[in-house]
Write a protein that holds these residues in place. Structure first.
Motif, PDB file in Angstrom:
ATOM      1  N   ARG A  92       0.828  -1.192   0.000  1.00  9.67           N
ATOM      2  CA  ARG A  92       0.000   0.000   0.000  1.00  9.67           C
ATOM      3  C   ARG A  92       0.872   1.256   0.000  1.00  9.67           C
ATOM      4  O   ARG A  92       0.593   2.222  -0.702  1.00  9.67           O
ATOM      5  CB  ARG A  92      -0.929   0.004   1.217  1.00  9.67           C
ATOM      6  N   ARG A  95       2.264   1.907  -3.420  1.00  4.65           N
ATOM      7  CA  ARG A  95       1.286   2.107  -4.502  1.00  4.65           C
ATOM      8  C   ARG A  95       1.369   3.463  -5.207  1.00  4.65           C
ATOM      9  O   ARG A  95       1.260   3.505  -6.433  1.00  4.65           O
ATOM     10  CB  ARG A  95      -0.134   1.877  -3.979  1.00  4.65           C
ATOM     11  N   GLN A  99       0.966   3.854 -10.827  1.00  2.00           N
ATOM     12  CA  GLN A  99      -0.440   4.189 -10.977  1.00  2.00           C
ATOM     13  C   GLN A  99      -1.048   3.574 -12.239  1.00  2.00           C
ATOM     14  O   GLN A  99      -0.333   3.206 -13.170  1.00  2.00           O
ATOM     15  CB  GLN A  99      -0.617   5.706 -10.987  1.00  2.00           C
ATOM     16  N   VAL A 113     -18.341  11.028  -5.544  1.00  2.00           N
ATOM     17  CA  VAL A 113     -17.209  11.731  -4.943  1.00  2.00           C
ATOM     18  C   VAL A 113     -16.829  12.905  -5.847  1.00  2.00           C
ATOM     19  O   VAL A 113     -16.701  12.749  -7.056  1.00  2.00           O
ATOM     20  CB  VAL A 113     -16.003  10.778  -4.779  1.00  2.00           C
ATOM     21  N   ARG A 114     -16.676  14.072  -5.239  1.00  2.00           N
ATOM     22  CA  ARG A 114     -16.283  15.243  -6.020  1.00  2.00           C
ATOM     23  C   ARG A 114     -14.883  15.058  -6.594  1.00  2.00           C
ATOM     24  O   ARG A 114     -14.028  14.401  -5.988  1.00  2.00           O
ATOM     25  CB  ARG A 114     -16.290  16.495  -5.138  1.00  2.00           C
ATOM     26  N   GLU A 121      -7.675  12.571  -2.263  1.00  2.63           N
ATOM     27  CA  GLU A 121      -7.806  11.670  -1.116  1.00  2.63           C
ATOM     28  C   GLU A 121      -6.580  10.777  -0.900  1.00  2.63           C
ATOM     29  O   GLU A 121      -6.207  10.509   0.243  1.00  2.63           O
ATOM     30  CB  GLU A 121      -9.079  10.831  -1.217  1.00  2.63           C
ATOM     31  N   ALA A 122      -5.961  10.357  -2.004  1.00  3.27           N
ATOM     32  CA  ALA A 122      -4.801   9.483  -1.837  1.00  3.27           C
ATOM     33  C   ALA A 122      -3.626  10.263  -1.225  1.00  3.27           C
ATOM     34  O   ALA A 122      -2.848   9.719  -0.434  1.00  3.27           O
ATOM     35  CB  ALA A 122      -4.391   8.880  -3.172  1.00  3.27           C
ATOM     36  N   LEU A 124      -3.866  12.515   0.999  1.00  2.00           N
ATOM     37  CA  LEU A 124      -4.141  12.517   2.434  1.00  2.00           C
ATOM     38  C   LEU A 124      -3.820  11.173   3.064  1.00  2.00           C
ATOM     39  O   LEU A 124      -3.159  11.096   4.091  1.00  2.00           O
ATOM     40  CB  LEU A 124      -5.631  12.819   2.671  1.00  2.00           C
ATOM     41  N   ASP A 125      -4.296  10.114   2.417  1.00  8.05           N
ATOM     42  CA  ASP A 125      -4.135   8.784   3.009  1.00  8.05           C
ATOM     43  C   ASP A 125      -2.674   8.383   3.122  1.00  8.05           C
ATOM     44  O   ASP A 125      -2.298   7.635   4.015  1.00  8.05           O
ATOM     45  CB  ASP A 125      -4.896   7.743   2.172  1.00  8.05           C
ATOM     46  N   HIS A 126      -1.864   8.868   2.197  1.00 14.48           N
ATOM     47  CA  HIS A 126      -0.450   8.514   2.257  1.00 14.48           C
ATOM     48  C   HIS A 126       0.356   9.577   2.997  1.00 14.48           C
ATOM     49  O   HIS A 126       1.572   9.457   3.105  1.00 14.48           O
ATOM     50  CB  HIS A 126       0.107   8.322   0.845  1.00 14.48           C
ATOM     51  N   ARG A 171      -5.582  12.252 -11.311  1.00 11.76           N
ATOM     52  CA  ARG A 171      -5.624  11.477 -10.079  1.00 11.76           C
ATOM     53  C   ARG A 171      -4.358  10.634  -9.933  1.00 11.76           C
ATOM     54  O   ARG A 171      -3.835  10.462  -8.827  1.00 11.76           O
ATOM     55  CB  ARG A 171      -6.860  10.572 -10.096  1.00 11.76           C
ATOM     56  N   LEU A 175       0.128  11.979  -7.436  1.00 17.88           N
ATOM     57  CA  LEU A 175       0.930  11.192  -6.496  1.00 17.88           C
ATOM     58  C   LEU A 175       2.394  11.150  -6.893  1.00 17.88           C
ATOM     59  O   LEU A 175       3.193  10.511  -6.215  1.00 17.88           O
ATOM     60  CB  LEU A 175       0.382   9.767  -6.416  1.00 17.88           C
TER      61      LEU A 175
END
Lengths: 324, 327, 317, 307
Positions: A92, A95, A99, A113-114, A121-122, A124-126, A171, A175
């Motif tokens: 994870r 990741r 991509q 989802v906007r 969001e990714a 933030l999550d990473h 998207r 990253l």
């Protein structure tokens, strides 16, 4: 210098079989060999094109590399790390560096989802950027992908197909990946939009030094974008060569047929056409010997019995054919 | 050559919750006997709806042909009763579609589906119809015809199904075959087979083909005459060679330039900016003006008419109106 | 296919075992038994009887005994009627079956015809009226519509008998008997049909609407087939396919619903028998009936799956 | 190149109305469906009448009035009076409170249990899924009416006070109702998992919590709303059957179901139809309105699901 030569992605003898189950205890009675012993490597900054018709297993290769489905055998090395050795958590964390861009820009975006959230969001999550900066980063990448800042709060259904594909690219790009696997990214788009997206892919590679694995059935698009090309048929690699070599002098009969079958928008252009007879064999029960022999205009007895080796011919090209 | 299909000022509208979509907006063109005419356009250009209008298969009650004439073999189709039109459909005008996988009824055997038009239009009895059906399967290059006739569509591949669709279409010896993106869903190697076959049948029976496609490569390979559609209108039409060598309309030019061609690599592809306008928000103007590099003031306010610009080529663009006016 | 069925049957048997045990325990939990309700007996005699019928043993032991007997084709002995459960079933079930079959047939007939026409004329006045009527049929409490119809058609207008299968004291035979039964059947069949027709018609209608939009219907029209042929050969067959799965669910649902209908119309069927036995706590009968429906449910599910596979050439195992 | 693009795009989109979420879009489409709006109005009216209506009734004390026994509808008593001289209209409205509350509450409970278990089964799969679904299979095998009868008999045996019976009836209905729901929710979860945007979520390396709460659940909610709405109608019907057979909520607490119980008395059934027809029609009107509204909801929220 030696670091540059180190491939970014190495795929060695990758196999992915889908079992055909039957019987009381769901015993496996056979396999669809979607990917059958595929090897290739991609150097940083390169674009590798994987070409094939439907059922060739090209998309499965992409998905197996990303561990979206499990492999059956072989190894996938990304920057020297075997992806299948990683724990789910380690994978994870890795990741963002690899991509995927999907074929269908409609179904690959969550309708509820906007756009701004889908892209951010990714991050933030990473924990790649502080929360306060996420919006700025999203705006930046939207601009780079030819979208406007006011798009950030919209929902996917408010966009056209081409714009959605831009969102999909944004998207992935936000990253800062090293590798992008693009699975038929333009085949769902109209001709005039296709050119826009192809140019975007090119521009991004130039400005960000990206490496692409570009999966497509459209040889003209692949020729335009890719420096190295692999041709797949029924799960096997038939030929791999640099773009110039492949298009100037295709060696494998399948590659030749494929190239000659693409219609060219020049009327009355007389070309030597190889029209293949017959249909794609059932992948659950592929032909013996060379998988292509049932449709090959040059097949000889040996092709029916012996599987041709995928061997080197010339400096950096390989082909699997007895006749070459 | 006399014209077999003559479409004049055809207008087909769809009513939606948000307003009326003029899917086909004043379209005129001809298909002559033994000729292949291609309609090229992107999604939403109205090319398929044009074909459905000819077939009388526009899906009501939302969609309706609201004006114009469709003359087929001298007969005005829009004036025929539903039943009279039905006797022409599948008989004198046949059609094949984009998705062979879904275009055949999954619960009926291939043979039954092939026999239906023969029984309906040729009034054959079941036995004779079956015999003819098996001949037809052979004619479209499928071996083991008997066995195929008794199988269901899901047992065949897409390429085979499209051959079956062609067999159904030619079964009653139509004068006109309408093919709506017949190879879009197929692989290139299969596409080559299908296109070859269509050409072969055309030569043999001297039927006309109206081929609808978005693929300029297919157009170049198949067409005698090309009609380019954009946002429900014909923007340009002409003989295939003339049109490809000397496209007049900026849209046609852009379309041709933006398609990557094998063995003709460019560094950057030309691309038409922007996207197809929202069909609900069209105002009197050239519908292409927002994306056009040569946009003038008049383009934003007045619609150009389709005018002949020599060599059987017609274009709807203000650039040429002015040129001819100045001469 | 065969292995699939054998797998399903094995799972079915396991589920049935579990269900039978659960049902048995639940009835064991139910307060009182057949003997409690009998006030004529002395407490000593009650104990004696419990001993005889094995009602004082632990649940597990009673279940094992019951199951063991069931395997030998003995589903117990009705305490209230003093007859074997199977004999009683045989006596009553055909009456229930009669109602079930006739109303199923009518339900499907109405559903197919109305569903197809409504779908073909989607958004027309006919369609809207049908839709509202169907919602109405789905929204009426079964016992209430039963009572209302008895009140209107039987009590007030006296067109139909209010209940039972035969007029009290009637000894009609032959054709007269048949006529009398049919006369009595009309009301319960009407209610049962009304209850089932709503969801089934809606199901057909939406299936047809989906099918009519399919590419192969366009092909059929492009072939110049007559509209009747397009609808009935091409569309209806495809719309009927998924509905075939419903056949299997229909019977258990009808028998389950017979509890209410037979009680209201005083129809001498198995549901009525159940309702009587429930107040008498005649466990062997209750157990038998409940298990009967459980078996119908499980078998019905299997049958519908198999039917689906047989009918649809696309689905292969 | 990209600036031209951006400009053209802007020109195209700026003409469009303000961006809307799918929710707002659905609401707009729902409001266009006149039948559904009508259904909603009727449901709202029934709720308002039952919960507020009795406040305006002069007969709420349920005083026994022997002078007004079994009187047919009149100007004073719009729906007549019952055997104890109570106003039937007031009774129907008071019963409605209970019936609607039971319907609503047992829906909430069974949708909660059903969707929770369905989500767990569909999200975690494996053993958890197996266990939950096998239990659901088992419960679905046992016919619900006999099951409810047994529960009803237990309630009577345990001498549950009538005030509490109402709550237990809710619980009973949800026990019978959840397996079907769980199965449906699980199916939806499994199909959502296969959707391409969930594959995208994996590739992006999103956390499990975000995948569940930001991606899966928002797409599940429309289905849940539809199920929940249609379920209220079902629960009201089930409660009425139970109460009619004297196994649900019992007198003196009135519900629509146990008011129809009056029909079990031959004289009331034949001579005093105003005692049992109004509650029956109340059930009918409420349930049909809920069904029509729910169907409209389904059309806009979950167009693929039918039946």
């Amino acid at each position: 210098m030696s670091e540059i030569l180190q491939p970014l992605l190495e795929v060695n003898h990758l196999k992915k079989y889908f079992p055909i189950k039957s019987g009381l205890l769901s015993r496996t009675v056979g396999n669809v060999k979607a990917v059958d012993d595929i090897s290739f490597s991609i150097k940083p900054g390169e674009t590798f094109g994987l070409v094939g018709e439907s059922g060739s297993g090209k998309s499965t290769v992409g998905r197996t590399i990303l561990r979206l489905t499990d492999k059956t055998d072989g190894e996938v090395k990304f920057k020297g790390i075997d992806l299948y050795d990683l724990s789910p958590q380690e994978l994870r964390r890795l990741r963002p560096k690899m991509q995927l861009i999907f074929q269908d820009p409609y179904s690959s975006l969550n309708p509820r989802v906007r756009i701004g959230d889908a892209i951010g969001e990714a991050l933030l999550d990473h924990g790649l950027v502080p929360q306060a900066e996420v919006r700025d980063r999203v705006l930046e990448v939207l601009a780079a992908c030819g979208l406007s800042s006011y798009h950030i709060d919209r929902f996917p259904h408010e966009f056209s197909g081409g714009q959605r594909q831009r969102v999909g690219i944004a998207r992935a790009l936000v990253l800062n990946p090293d590798l992008i696997i693009a699975d038929e990214p333009v085949s769902a788009l109209d001709v005039s939009i296709q050119a826009q997206i192809i140019n975007l892919f090119r521009k991004m590679q130039e400005t960000r030094g990206l490496t692409y694995l570009f999966i497509s059935h459209d040889l003209s698009v692949v020729e335009h974008l890719c420096s190295q090309i692999g041709v797949m048929y029924l799960g096997s690699m038939m030929e791999r060569a640099s773009r110039d070599e492949l298009f100037r002098d295709p060696l494998h009969p399948y590659t030749k047929a494929l190239l000659s079958a693409v219609p060219v928008p020049i009327p009355k252009l007389k070309r030597e056409r190889i029209v293949l007879s017959g249909e794609l064999p059932n992948p659950a029960d592929p032909p013996s010997g060379c998988k292509f022999h049932t449709r090959c205009p040059y097949a000889v007895a040996r092709c029916r019995e012996e599987v041709p080796l995928f061997r080197n011919v010339g400096s950096d090209r390989s082909v699997a054919c007895h006749l070459v | 050559m006399n014209s077999i299909l003559d479409i004049e000022h055809l207008r087909t509208h769809f009513k939606t919750d948000d307003g009326t979509v003029r899917a086909v907006d004043d379209v005129s063109f001809q298909v002559r006997q033994g000729e292949i005419v291609c309609i090229v356009g992107e999604s939403g250009s109205g090319k398929s709806i044009t074909a459905m209008s000819v077939m009388g298969l526009v899906e009501g009650p939302a969609g309706r042909v609201v004006g114009g004439n469709i003359r087929f073999d001298g007969e005005e189709l829009l004036k025929l009763s539903r039943n009279e039109l039905r006797t022409i459909r599948g008989n004198e005008i046949a059609m094949i579609f984009q998705e062979p996988m879904t275009s055949l009824n999954p619960v009926l055997k291939i043979g039954e589906q092939l026999m239906e038009p023969l029984i309906e239009h040729r009034k054959l009895n079941k036995k004779a119809a079956r015999k003819r059906a098996i001949e037809l399967i052979n004619e479209v290059g499928i071996s083991r015809a008997e066995q195929i006739a008794d199988s269901y569509p899901h047992e065949l591949s897409g390429g085979m199904l499209q051959r079956i669709m062609i067999a159904i279409a030619i079964s009653c010896g139509p004068k006109l075959l309408i093919a709506d993106e017949p190879t879009t869903a197929l692989d290139v190697t299969i596409q080559a087979q299908i296109l070859d076959m269509l050409r072969k049948f055309k030569e043999e029976s001297n039927m006309s083909i109206l081929l609808i496609t978005h693929d300029l490569g297919v157009v170049a390979e198949m067409a005698d005459y090309v009609v380019v559609m954009y946002a429900g209108k014909v923007v340009e039409e002409g003989e295939v060679v003339a049109l490809f060598e000397n496209p007049k309309h900026p849209y046609t030019q852009g379309l041709l330039k933006s398609k990557p061609i094998i063995n003709q690599r460019q560094e950057e592809l030309y691309s038409i900016p922007g996207q197809v306008p929202n069909p609900l928000e069209l105002v009197p103007s050239c519908y292409f003006h927002e994306r056009c590099a040569h946009c003038m003031e008049i383009c934003k306010t007045t619609q150009p008419a389709l005018k002949e610009v020599g060599n059987q080529q017609k274009v709807a663009c203000w650039l040429y109106e002015e040129a001819t006016a100045n001469v | 296919m065969r292995t699939y069925i054998s797998k399903r049957i094995m799972y079915m048997i396991i589920i049935l075992f579990a269900a039978s045990f659960l049902i048995f325990c639940l009835y064991a939990l139910t307060p009182g038994d057949f003997i409690t309700g009998n006030i004529k007996l002395t407490p000593e005699r009650k104990e004696e009887l419990r001993e005889i019928y094995g009602l004082n043993k632990p649940v597990i032991e009673r279940y094992v005994t019951w199951m063991n007997n069931a395997f030998h084709g003995d589903f117990g002995y009705s305490l209230s009627q003093q007859k074997p459960v199977l004999t009683l079933f045989n006596q009553y079930i055909w009456n229930s079956f009669l109602l079930a079959i006739v109303s199923t047939f009518l339900t499907w007939l109405v559903a197919v015809v109305v569903g197809v026409v409504a779908a073909y004329k989607q958004y027309s006045w006919f369609d809207t009226i049908v839709m509202v009527a169907l919602f109405a049929a789905m929204s009426i409490p079964s016992f209430f519509i039963g009572l209302l119809l008895i009140k209107l058609l039987a009590v007030d207008l006296k067109w139909l008998p209010p209940g039972g299968m035969l007029t009290t004291g009637s000894n009609a035979t032959g054709l007269a008997y048949v006529k009398e039964v049919i006369h009595h059947m009309i009301l319960p069949v009407m209610v049962m049909t009304l209850l089932g027709v709503g969801s089934l018609t809606r199901y057909f209608r939406s299936n047809m609407i989906d099918v009519i939009k399919q590419d192969y219907i366009r092909t059929a029209r492009a072939k110049g087939l007559k509209e009747r042929k397009v609808l009935f050969t091409h569309a209806l067959r495809n719309a009927l396919l998924p509905a075939i799965t419903l056949v299997g669910f229909e019977l258990p649902a009808l028998f389950g619903g017979s509890l209410i209908i037979e009680k209201i119309f005083n129809w001498p069927g198995i549901g009525q028998l159940y309702m009587q036995s429930f107040s008498l706590r005649d466990y062997p009968l209750l157990m038998g009936f409940t298990l009967f429906i459980a078996i119908l449910t499980v078998v019905g599910t299997l049958v519908s799956d198999i039917l689906y596979h047989v009918a649809d050439p696309r689905v292969r195992l | 190149m990209s600036t031209i693009n951006g400009e053209a795009t802007k020109a195209y989109l700026s003409k469009k109305s303000v961006h809307t979420s799918l929710w707002r879009q659905s609401l707009r489409r729902l409001l266009k469906n006149k039948l559904a709006v009508f259904g909603f109005v009727v449901v709202a009216f029934m709720f308002a009448a039952c919960f507020i209506g009795p406040l305006f009734s002069p007969y709420t004390d349920n005083k026994i009035n022997m002078a007004f026994m079994n009187k047919p509808p009149s100007l004073k008593h719009w729906l007549g009076t019952d055997v104890l001289g109570r106003d039937v209209l007031t009774r129907v409205l008071q019963a409605g409170r209970i019936s609607l509350t039971v319907g609503l509450a047992s829906m909430v409970l069974s949708v909660f249990i059903g969707s929770l278990l369905g989500i767990i089964a569909g999200y975690y799969r494996g053993i958890v899924d197996q266990v939950i679904m096998r239990i659901a299979d088992l419960l679905l095998t046992i016919p619900s009416l006999p099951l409810l009868f047994i529960f009803g008999a237990l309630l009577s045996e345990w001498k549950v006070p009538t005030d509490y019976r109402m709550y237990i009836v809710m619980l009973m209905l949800s026990i019978v109702g959840w397996p079907g729901l769980a199965r449906m929710v699980r199916g939806q979860m499994l199909s959502l998992r296969e959707r391409e945007f969930m594959q995208a979520a994996i590739v992006l390396g999103l956390r499990d919590r975000r995948k569940l709460f930001n991606h899966l659940l928002p797409n599940l909610v429309p289905l849940l709303i539809v199920i929940a709405t249609l379920n209220i109608g079902g629960a009201i019907l089930s409660e009425s059957v139970l109460s009619y057979f004297g196994l649900g909520v019992m007198a003196p607490t009135p519900t629509w179901g146990n008011m129809i119980d009056a029909a079990n008395n031959m004289i009331d059934f034949q001579e005093h139809p105003w005692l049992w027809i109004p509650p029956g029609f109340s059930i009918f009107a409420t349930v049909i309105a809920i069904n029509i509204f729910g169907d409209g909801l389904r059309d806009v929220l979950d167009p693929k699901q039918k039946r």
